[in-house]
Each structure stands twice: as C-alpha cells, then as structure tokens.
Motif scaffolding. Structure first.
Motif, mmCIF file in Angstrom:
data_model
loop_
_atom_site.group_PDB
_atom_site.id
_atom_site.type_symbol
_atom_site.label_atom_id
_atom_site.label_comp_id
_atom_site.label_asym_id
_atom_site.label_seq_id
_atom_site.Cartn_x
_atom_site.Cartn_y
_atom_site.Cartn_z
ATOM 1 N N THR A 1 0.847 -1.193 0.000
ATOM 2 C CA THR A 1 0.000 0.000 0.000
ATOM 3 C C THR A 1 0.881 1.240 0.000
ATOM 4 O OG1 THR A 1 -0.050 0.019 2.420
ATOM 5 C CG2 THR A 1 -1.829 -1.157 1.290
ATOM 6 N N PRO A 2 0.338 2.410 -0.418
ATOM 7 C CA PRO A 2 1.131 3.646 -0.343
ATOM 8 C C PRO A 2 1.643 3.921 1.073
ATOM 9 C CG PRO A 2 -0.823 3.996 -1.671
ATOM 10 C CD PRO A 2 -0.968 2.633 -1.068
ATOM 11 N N GLU A 3 0.803 3.601 2.074
ATOM 12 C CA GLU A 3 1.211 3.833 3.460
ATOM 13 C C GLU A 3 2.421 2.979 3.836
ATOM 14 O OE1 GLU A 3 -1.850 3.118 2.458
ATOM 15 O OE2 GLU A 3 -2.826 5.072 2.732
ATOM 16 N N SER A 4 2.402 1.703 3.442
ATOM 17 C CA SER A 4 3.531 0.820 3.791
ATOM 18 C C SER A 4 4.795 1.231 3.045
ATOM 19 C CB SER A 4 3.181 -0.642 3.480
ATOM 20 O OG SER A 4 2.995 -0.853 2.089
ATOM 21 N N LEU A 5 4.641 1.703 1.791
ATOM 22 C CA LEU A 5 5.801 2.163 1.029
ATOM 23 C C LEU A 5 6.392 3.424 1.661
ATOM 24 C CD1 LEU A 5 4.341 1.556 -2.527
ATOM 25 C CD2 LEU A 5 6.369 0.442 -1.599
ATOM 26 N N ARG A 6 5.524 4.323 2.139
ATOM 27 C CA ARG A 6 6.046 5.537 2.780
ATOM 28 C C ARG A 6 6.765 5.180 4.081
ATOM 29 N NH1 ARG A 6 5.159 9.576 6.556
ATOM 30 N NH2 ARG A 6 6.077 11.548 5.837
ATOM 31 N N ASP A 7 6.212 4.228 4.829
ATOM 32 C CA ASP A 7 6.877 3.820 6.072
ATOM 33 C C ASP A 7 8.294 3.307 5.784
ATOM 34 O OD1 ASP A 7 4.734 4.485 7.647
ATOM 35 O OD2 ASP A 7 3.892 2.472 7.694
ATOM 36 N N GLU B 1 17.790 4.251 -2.217
ATOM 37 C CA GLU B 1 16.574 3.428 -2.224
ATOM 38 C C GLU B 1 15.370 4.246 -1.749
ATOM 39 O OE1 GLU B 1 14.756 -0.767 -0.440
ATOM 40 O OE2 GLU B 1 16.832 -0.189 0.038
ATOM 41 N N SER B 2 15.593 5.090 -0.743
ATOM 42 C CA SER B 2 14.518 5.940 -0.237
ATOM 43 C C SER B 2 14.023 6.893 -1.322
ATOM 44 C CB SER B 2 15.022 6.732 0.973
ATOM 45 O OG SER B 2 14.020 7.579 1.469
ATOM 46 N N LEU B 3 14.944 7.454 -2.107
ATOM 47 C CA LEU B 3 14.576 8.373 -3.182
ATOM 48 C C LEU B 3 13.756 7.658 -4.261
ATOM 49 C CD1 LEU B 3 14.665 11.078 -4.644
ATOM 50 C CD2 LEU B 3 16.935 10.438 -5.545
ATOM 51 N N GLU B 4 14.136 6.436 -4.567
ATOM 52 C CA GLU B 4 13.405 5.659 -5.575
ATOM 53 C C GLU B 4 11.942 5.475 -5.153
ATOM 54 O OE1 GLU B 4 13.688 1.246 -7.642
ATOM 55 O OE2 GLU B 4 15.446 2.066 -6.639
ATOM 56 N N LEU B 5 11.746 5.148 -3.879
ATOM 57 C CA LEU B 5 10.387 4.997 -3.363
ATOM 58 C C LEU B 5 9.643 6.330 -3.374
ATOM 59 C CD1 LEU B 5 11.108 2.690 -0.283
ATOM 60 C CD2 LEU B 5 9.745 2.067 -2.294
ATOM 61 N N ALA B 6 10.347 7.412 -2.988
ATOM 62 C CA ALA B 6 9.719 8.731 -2.937
ATOM 63 C C ALA B 6 9.255 9.181 -4.324
ATOM 64 C CB ALA B 6 10.689 9.755 -2.350
ATOM 65 N N ARG B 7 10.083 8.927 -5.352
ATOM 66 C CA ARG B 7 9.689 9.297 -6.727
ATOM 67 C C ARG B 7 8.425 8.542 -7.140
ATOM 68 N NH1 ARG B 7 13.104 12.532 -9.242
ATOM 69 N NH2 ARG B 7 15.366 12.371 -8.924
ATOM 70 N N ASP B 8 8.403 7.265 -6.830
ATOM 71 C CA ASP B 8 7.265 6.428 -7.212
ATOM 72 C C ASP B 8 5.982 6.937 -6.552
ATOM 73 O OD1 ASP B 8 6.042 4.195 -8.470
ATOM 74 O OD2 ASP B 8 6.090 3.089 -6.586
ATOM 75 N N LEU B 9 6.053 7.226 -5.258
ATOM 76 C CA LEU B 9 4.864 7.691 -4.534
ATOM 77 C C LEU B 9 4.427 9.074 -5.017
ATOM 78 C CD1 LEU B 9 5.678 6.487 -0.910
ATOM 79 C CD2 LEU B 9 3.814 5.700 -2.367
ATOM 80 N N ALA B 10 5.380 9.971 -5.243
ATOM 81 C CA ALA B 10 5.030 11.313 -5.708
ATOM 82 C C ALA B 10 4.367 11.259 -7.078
ATOM 83 C CB ALA B 10 6.279 12.192 -5.768
ATOM 84 N N GLU B 11 4.853 10.359 -7.934
ATOM 85 C CA GLU B 11 4.291 10.226 -9.282
ATOM 86 C C GLU B 11 2.855 9.714 -9.221
ATOM 87 O OE1 GLU B 11 5.110 7.678 -13.377
ATOM 88 O OE2 GLU B 11 6.713 7.914 -11.903
ATOM 89 N N HIS B 12 2.598 8.742 -8.330
ATOM 90 C CA HIS B 12 1.273 8.133 -8.275
ATOM 91 C C HIS B 12 0.282 8.933 -7.431
ATOM 92 C CE1 HIS B 12 3.492 4.601 -9.788
ATOM 93 N NE2 HIS B 12 2.335 4.279 -10.326
ATOM 94 N N LEU B 13 0.756 9.601 -6.369
ATOM 95 C CA LEU B 13 -0.153 10.271 -5.442
ATOM 96 C C LEU B 13 -0.249 11.772 -5.678
ATOM 97 C CD1 LEU B 13 0.834 8.454 -2.109
ATOM 98 C CD2 LEU B 13 -0.985 7.841 -3.720
ATOM 99 N N ASN B 14 0.906 12.405 -5.898
ATOM 100 C CA ASN B 14 0.975 13.859 -6.104
ATOM 101 C C ASN B 14 0.311 14.630 -4.964
ATOM 102 O OD1 ASN B 14 1.837 16.081 -7.641
ATOM 103 N ND2 ASN B 14 -0.228 16.372 -8.470
#
Length: 939
Positions: free
Chosen positions: A838-844, A871-884
């Motif tokens: 989930t987005p929440e688990s990815l942000r955690d 690795e943290s940046l890779e996750l952050a890019r993914d979440l920002a792209e999908h959630l904005n």
C-alpha cells in the motif's frame, strides 16, 4: 472422493502449498453437497482426532442436518490445536418471485470467526513451543482461566481479527476510530474476512499459521444474486492462487450453467471461473475487477457427478422388511437420484398404514405398495403429496412462507396469518420444522428457510390451490398492508437481518410502475441500504443504493416523503463509492428542501438534519476539489450546530459540534490555513472538555485526548512548543487512566501514540532524556502489542517505535544502538511492504530508510548512507508520481536533499548540486501551492 483427497494433499503441504479449486458439478439432487460433507467426514476421521479426541465434532452431526454446511461451533474442542480449517458458505436462492438472496458472508462469518481465533492460537503455539492451553491463557490475560464455548473464544479474538471485531460490534465504533474517519468507507465484512484469511494462510505473512484449510461454497450457481459473495469468491480465488495459500476451495454448482455453450461472463461463479481460466492479466474480473488467468489445470479440477448406480443400501437400511420386488420398483422410481430417494423414504415414513401391521420395518401391503408406486414416480409429486398430507394449518403456514421467498422471517408469517386468516400460525410453522422437515431454522430463531429449493417450489404451487388462503390478489393485498405498516413505522426494533429480509421483500412486492407504490419501493430500498451498511455488508448496501438512485432519477419528487436521514445515508454511500454526480443529484435538492423546512419549522430536528446535509455537501465538494465551497458548507453546518448547543446543551449536540469543528479544521489544513485549523482545534478542545466533564465515559475521555492531540499538533506547527508539550502531556495522562481502567489493545495503542507525541515534543525542546524515556516506554508497549496481535497495524507501530528510539539514541551519541534500532525498523517495514504493497507501507519504508541513512552518516559509514538514501529516493519518486499529494512531494524533496548531502560528503559535487536543485524546485512548488508555515520553512 479419491480425486478430492488427492487435490487436498497437494494443497495442504504447508511448506510448499499448491492451492486447489475443485468444482463438483451435477444437476439437482445427485448429491453434490453430500459428497462435500463426506469429505468433511474423511478429514475428521483421517486427520482430526486420530487416536484421540479431535478439535472438530463428529461428522454424523453435520451429515444429519441437510441445510448445514458447518459443524456447530459450540461443539468444537478449543483446548485441542485446530488441525485444519473447515468453513462452509451456502449461496442463498432468491426464489422465483422476489430477489431476497441474502448475504452469505454475513450469514456464515459467525461460523468462521472462532476457528480463525483457534488458527491464530495454533500459530503462536508453533512459534512459542507452549501448549495450546498456555497460549490461550497468555493472550486472554483478562479472561477467566477456564474457557470452552463460542462466546469466550470470540471475546479472546477481539482486537486480533477484523471479523471478530465486526461480530462483536467494536470495529469502527466511535470508541475505536477518530472522528475524522467518519466520512470514509468503512471496512466491509468481505474485506474483514479476506484480510483475516490472508493473515493466516499467506505463507509470507508474519502470522502464517502453517495449517491448511477447506472453504466450501455450496450452490454457487446462486452467487450472481449476492454481490458480496461474488466479490469474495473472485478475491479469494485470486489471492489463494497467486499467494499460494494452503487451501482447498470446494465448490458445488449446477452442471448445465458451467457447460461451454452456456457459461456466462457476468458477475457469477461461472463468469469468475471463465475469467480466472481464460482471461489475461490485462482483463478485469466480473465481480472484483482483478486480473485473469490465475486458474490452470494444475490447480483446478471439475468433477462431473453421475447418478448413483445403486442406492439399495440406503433404502434397505430405512425399510429392512421390503420385499425384493418392492425395493426394486421404488429404486427404479428414484432413478439413481439420492434426493429423490430421500423424499420417497420421508413419504413412506409419514404413511405407516402402507406397511403390514403399521410397522415400517415390515413389508408394504399390496395396497400400500400400489399407492407408493403411484405417488413416488415424480419427485415433485412426492413432495406435493407429503405437503397435502400435512394438517391444514401446517400447509397454510408453509404456503404463507413461500410468499416471502426461500428465506423468510417467522414473525412476518405469524402476522400475515393473523391479518389474512384471523389467527396466528406460529405453532404450525414450528411443526413444518419438526416433524415435517420442510422448513429449517438454525442459530437465528427468527429467520427460517425452506430445507430445499424443491420444497419452496412445491409450496408455491400448493399456495395457489389452497382454498383457505383465498386468491393470490387478496393474499398479496394483505401482505402489502402488513409491509406498508412496517415501512411507515420504521420497524427498527427488530434484528438487522429481519429488517433486511422484510425491506427487501417490500422492495419487490410493491410496483415501481404504480406512483403510490413507487414511494414504498424507494423507502424500502433506502432501508435496505441503511441496514446492509450497518452490518458492514458494503457490496449489498451499495447495490441497494444504486437501485434506489436508478428509480429516484426517473422522478425525484416521489422521494420527497422519504425521511431526510435515509436520503443522506444513500447519498453518503454513493459518495464513498466515488459516484459523486449521483450523490449530488440526491443531496443537492435535499439540502434545498431542508433549508426550507428548517426555516419553516425551526425545530432542533429540522436544523440538525440540515447540518448533516451540509456536511455531506462539504465532503462532496472536497472530493471534487472545490475546497472553498467545502469550507463554506462546513462553516454553515458549524454555525447551525453552535446554535443547537446553545439551545439544547445535550451530549448529542456537543458530539455533533465536535464533528463540525473537525470538518472545518480538516478543510483548513487542506487549504494550508493553519490559523483556522488551530482555532478549530482549540474550540474542539473546549467542547470535548465539556462533554468529558458531563459524561465521564471512556469514549468521552478518549475524544478529549484526541482533541488535545489536535491542539498539540496545531501548536507545534505554529512553533508554540511549550503549549504543544502541555497538550500532549495532558492527553498522555488521560490515556494512562484509560489503560488502567480498560486494559484493551486499543487503549494501549492510544497511550503509545501519546508517548510518541510527548517524545517528539521533548526532542524539539531539547530535553533528550525525557524524549528517550517516552520513546522507550512506547517501544515496550509496541513490542507487547505486536507480540499479542501480530497485525500489520501493530507491526507498523513497532517499526515507528524503533525509529523513535533510534533517533533518541542518535541524539545521545549512541550511533551503534541507533543503527541497530533503525535496521530492525527497516526489516519490519520491508516485510509489511511485501505483504501489503500500500502507499502507506511504502512511505513507512521510505522513512525508515531515511533514518538508516542518517544513522549511517552519524556513524561515519557514508557508503551505507548513500545506499539507503538512494533506495529511499526511488520509493519517494514512485509515490510522488502516483499520489501527487503534499506529503508525497515533501517526502520527495527531503529524499533529494538527503541524496545531495550524501553525494557532497563523498565528493560528488555535480550529483549533489543536481539533487539540491531538484529538491528546491519541489519545495518551491509546494510553498506556492500551500503557503503554509511548514512549506515555507522547508523552502
């Protein structure tokens, strides 16, 4: 049976499961359900209780009850480790005259719940090497040392499993969720059951029980009329097959509907089967919208059941004195159909005069044999003769029941008989259950059903020729009069399932084409939607709301007499499902109507109803992005509720005011108006203090603690750190008292949240010793809850607590301890991502990796820091792209800054400049968008 056993052996290899779907296909009466229950017997005799008393009750108790697909939970032995799960669901036949299909999940999850608890205990027994009794006692710290029954086991499972929370009425109650969640879609029973099953059967879960299971879906051809069961079936099959659960899913189904030339692609089991077998990962499933192609020959088996070639044993066992030619002739009539033979046997038992000396162990008389042959050639005729031979009052009760459908409310039959016949038929209906076995009644005494669909069909036919009931028009007129009275009176005193059956019947028996009757159809559908939502049957509630809207849309004025709170409920259901335009079609005119009514009446009730509609309108505007309009609606609602509090000063009016203040505060946060959000929080606190002072209940005290947290958060944003610390500290003390009095997992978690707030406030003010003390206590609670519950939420709390302790250790200069705590947090976060995604688990995980990077930097390990930040940046890019969302964009900005700092430390100045520039660009766009103090500070 051998084929089922072979597929079970593949599925039940808990170290390397091969989940299986087995479909038993045959036409009616050939013995599909009987074979499935014989497999229950095989399991109980082969695996359970071998050489000892087993967990499950003996098979004979289940096989003797034709309508049951589950053993009685009260007969299970919970002090024995559960060897496997057995859970049966039967899809309900809606009958020919109305669409009362029922909700199989809501009907049968009470049979599943105690075994889910037992499976959880077995998993803990395996991991702890303790006896099952000691594991129960460890978990049930506040329960009596001796436990045995269903209710005690269910009470132990509260807090562990979502299904148990729904059954106990605690999931989503005001005491357990924050007020700001009220507008969100609540968890449905389907969600709860699937989440619990996954936690137990998914081998990648922490809580994997390493125990196999059987899930029986009986009469799956009727699933098309049960939206919850259809969604459940598709999700169950997809999850079990793609996640390799150790389960055998056993399905019984009519053969014709699964033939290639007849199979459908709609929302039904046949459509789900076709999608799972022939669809592709790009196709959407017919019920749940999941990818297709997950069913293969290796995990799916269809078994065609032929007629039984020789039923001699069953007939001779029932009537040992039959002459060979008598037995042969009767078996010839049965034609190898076990169900037909069962009715022949029941018919003969009810006619002792057919036998010599009235002895059913003797041979038939010549006259009796001739009569038996005459009446048993056709199974429908056999059952009709049995019904006609019953006393007249029993026939009347059974025929009145058939007017409702296959399932019915017993009290409705009694009232209809009193209205139509002048006297009740309750005792007669009891005889239909015993001795005639035409009707069955299980755990819920007020709900009954025909023992077989055939009995319902026969009763329908008999109803039309039973002279004492009169003609069909008169009978339906009486039923409509009864239902009209119930609809007009609300009928909310009866149980929730009786309400659903009654209102569903009304929605069908009244005509949509008649203008006067159309109002009653709308009223009935609104009540069905409300009642289904109350029992967490989201899919069924939404289907009723959709039907309501389609009829409402034709002529909205017909709904003017429908009570406002029911219309608001329908609008909220549509809104929460993303049907914003449909919700506005209802809520817009309703708000106009309520403004006029409130202006005319000026009663507290009319004003409160208007405020509820304003809240729904505000939420709708928020969902469409019209934040200014949302704020306007919320503020108008707030002013109405302030006036109501001034005039009424009741606890209910204070609660409503709290909801409005929370809505206004939340809307202010979205638009970046921190001052308005803070003002709403302060007023919320005043109201919550008043409410807590009046009631002094755990719920009111918890609301006060939540309000204090809001004030603390607002003070922190405004830089008022002393005020924030004071608010968080008072909230913590309240929660300590609640823990002392309640000792529930929820109260412990609340205290854990408060300790986290207190710790962070202490860190900001520079009191690192106090912060460390708070975080360590928080960690102790989190470890205890994670050990007891092992739910994703409790594991997430443990991960957060480890990060807090790690940061405190870092401040104290203990970099090795900090690195160890953050590493544990990352491990938990990775596992949660693998399980939830989930987005929440990815942000955690993103946050945990950032903490690991900072700990590595502080310890001088630049390589480890660089790796974690990347690795943290890779996750952050993914979440920002999908959630904005603002949060996802801020996370991206922070991650870029971390990467830049790590690059600068290693001498890669070009990479550092690039990362810093991108971070500044994101921060600048956020500051422009939000204009909040936090975004400006970031910039």
């Amino acid at each position: 049976m051998a084929q089922i056993v072979e597929r079970w052996q593949r599925a039940s290899k808990v170290e390397a499961p091969e989940p299986q779907l087995v479909i038993l296909k045959a036409e009616r009466g050939v013995g599909k359900t009987r074979l499935a229950l014989e497999f229950y017997r095989w399991l109980s005799e082969t695996i359970d209780g071998v050489g000892r008393e087993g967990y499950w009750p003996h098979a004979v108790s289940l096989l003797d009850r034709s309508m049951d697909v589950n053993p009685d939970p009260d007969s299970c032995r919970y002090n024995v480790p559960i060897p496997y799960l057995w859970w049966g669901l039967r899809a309900s036949d809606k009958g020919a005259e109305n669409s009362i299909a029922g909700d199989a999940i809501a009907t049968y999850d009470n049979f599943l719940a105690p075994h889910l608890v037992a499976l959880t205990m077995r998993a803990r027994m395996r991991s702890s090497s303790k006896s099952i009794v000691n594991v129960w006692r460890d978990v049930a710290k506040s329960e009596a040392a001796s436990w045995s029954g269903y209710d005690t086991v269910i009470s132990v499972g509260e807090g562990l499993l979502k299904t148990v929370g729904i059954l106990r009425g605690t999931l989503g109650s005001p005491a357990n969720i924050a007020r700001e969640q009220a507008g969100q879609r609540s968890m449905s029973r389907v969600d709860a059951v699937l989440e619990d099953l996954e936690s137990i059967f998914n081998p990648r879960c922490y809580t994997y029980a390493k125990t196999a299971g059987v899930i029986l879906i009986d009469d799956a051809q009727f699933s098309k009329d049960d939206p919850g069961l259809s969604v459940f079936t598709e999700r169950l099959l997809h999850s079990a097959m793609t996640q390799s659960w150790p389960v055998l899913i056993l399905v019984t189904h009519w053969k014709r509907d699964l033939a290639p030339e007849f199979i459908k692609s709609e929302r039904c089991f046949a459509g789900i089967l076709k999608h799972g077998r022939d669809g592709t990962p790009l196709d959407n499933g017919p019920a749940a919208g999941l990818p297709g192609g997950f069913l293969k020959t290796s995990n799916t088996l269809e078994i065609d059941l032929p007629i039984v070639p020789d039923l001699t044993g069953a007939l001779v066992e029932a009537f040992p004195g039959l002459l060979p030619d008598q037995a042969s002739a009767l078996l010839n009539h049965a034609g190898g159909n076990p169900r037909h033979l069962e009715q022949i046997i029941a018919f003969l038992r009810e006619n002792e005069d057919f036998f010599n000396d009235f002895d059913t162990k003797a041979a038939l008389t010549e006259e009796g044999f001739a009569e038996a042959l005459k009446e048993t050639h056709d199974i429908f005729k056999v059952v009709m003769r049995r019904l006609r031979d019953a006393p007249q009052d029993v026939q009347e009760a059974i025929c009145l029941a058939s007017l409702q459908g296959v399932r019915f409310v017993s009290e409705t039959i009694d009232e209809l008989a009193r209205l139509h016949l002048g006297e009740t038929r309750g005792e007669a209906l009891a005889k239909a259950v015993n001795p005639y076995s035409i009707v069955s009644s299980r755990r819920r005494e007020k709900i009954a059903e025909f023992s077989e669909r055939l009995f319902y069909m026969v009763a329908e036919r008999r109803r039309r020729s039973l002279k004492t009931l009169g003609d069909e028009v008169a009978l339906r007129t009486s039923l409509k009069a009864l239902l009209r009275t119930r609809l007009e009176n609300g009928d909310l005193a009866s149980g929730i399932e009786e309400q659903i059956l009654t209102y569903s019947l009304a929605a069908q028996i009244f005509s949509e084409e008649d203008l006067e009757e159309r109002f009653y159809v709308l009223l009935a559908l609104a009540h069905v939607a409300r009642a289904e939502a109350e029992r967490y049957c989201h899919e069924s509630a939404l289907e009723a709301a959709d039907k309501f809207f389609s009829l409402y849309y034709r002529e909205p004025a017909v709904a003017n007499k429908v009570e406002s709170w029911l219309l608001n409920n329908v609008a909220r259901l549509l809104q929460n499902d993303g049907k914003i335009a449909e919700a506005l079609e209802i809520s817009g005119p309703l708000l106009v109507r309520q403004r006029q009514q409130a202006e005319r009446l000026k009663t507290p009730e009319s004003l409160r109803e208007m405020s509820v509609s304003l809240d729904i309108m505000g939420r709708t505007m928020q969902l469409t992005g019209a934040h200014a309009a949302a704020t306007e609606a919320y503020r108008e609602s707030l002013e109405v509720r302030r006036d109501l509090v001034e005039n009424l000063k009741t606890p209910e009016s204070l609660r409503d005011l709290l909801v409005s203040l929370n809505n206004v505060g939340s809307a202010a946060k979205v638009t970046g108006d921190d001052a308005a959000a803070a003002a709403a929080s302060v007023e919320m606190l005043e109201v919550a203090r008043d409410l807590a002072e009046r009631l002094k209940t755990p719920e009111s005290l918890r609301i006060l603690s939540v309000s204090l947290d809001h004030v603390g958060s607002a003070a922190q944003i405004a830089g008022q750190h002393a005020a924030a610390a004071a608010a968080y500290g008072e909230s913590m003390e309240l929660r300590r008292d609640l823990v002392e009095n309640l000792k529930t997992p929820e109260s412990l978690r609340d205290l854990s949240v408060s300790l986290g707030n207190v710790g962070r406030a202490a860190q900001i003010s520079g009191d690192h010793a106090a912060a460390a003390a708070a975080f360590i206590e928080m960690l102790e609670i989190a470890r205890d809850l994670a050990e007891r519950l092992k739910t994703p939420a409790s594991l997430r709390d443990l991960s957060v607590s480890l990060d807090n302790v790690g940061r405190a250790a870092q401040f104290a200069g203990d970099h090795a301890f900090a690195a160890g705590a953050h590493a544990q947090s990352v491990e938990i976060s990775r596992n949660l991502v693998e399980h939830l995604r989930t987005p929440e688990s990815l942000r955690d995980l993103l946050v945990s990796l950032g903490n690991v990077g900072r700990a590595a930097e502080a310890g001088g390990d630049q390589a480890a820091a660089t790796e974690a930040y990347a690795e943290s940046l890779e996750l952050a890019r993914d979440l920002a792209e999908h959630l904005n969302t603002p949060t996802s964009l801020r996370d991206l900005s922070v991650s870029l800054k971390n990467v830049g700092r790590a690059a600068e430390a290693t001498g890669d100045h070009a990479r550092a400049a690039e990362a810093y520039a991108e971070s500044e660009k994101v921060a600048h766009s956020l500051a422009e968008r939000l204009k909040s103090q936090e975004s400006l500070l970031d910039l």
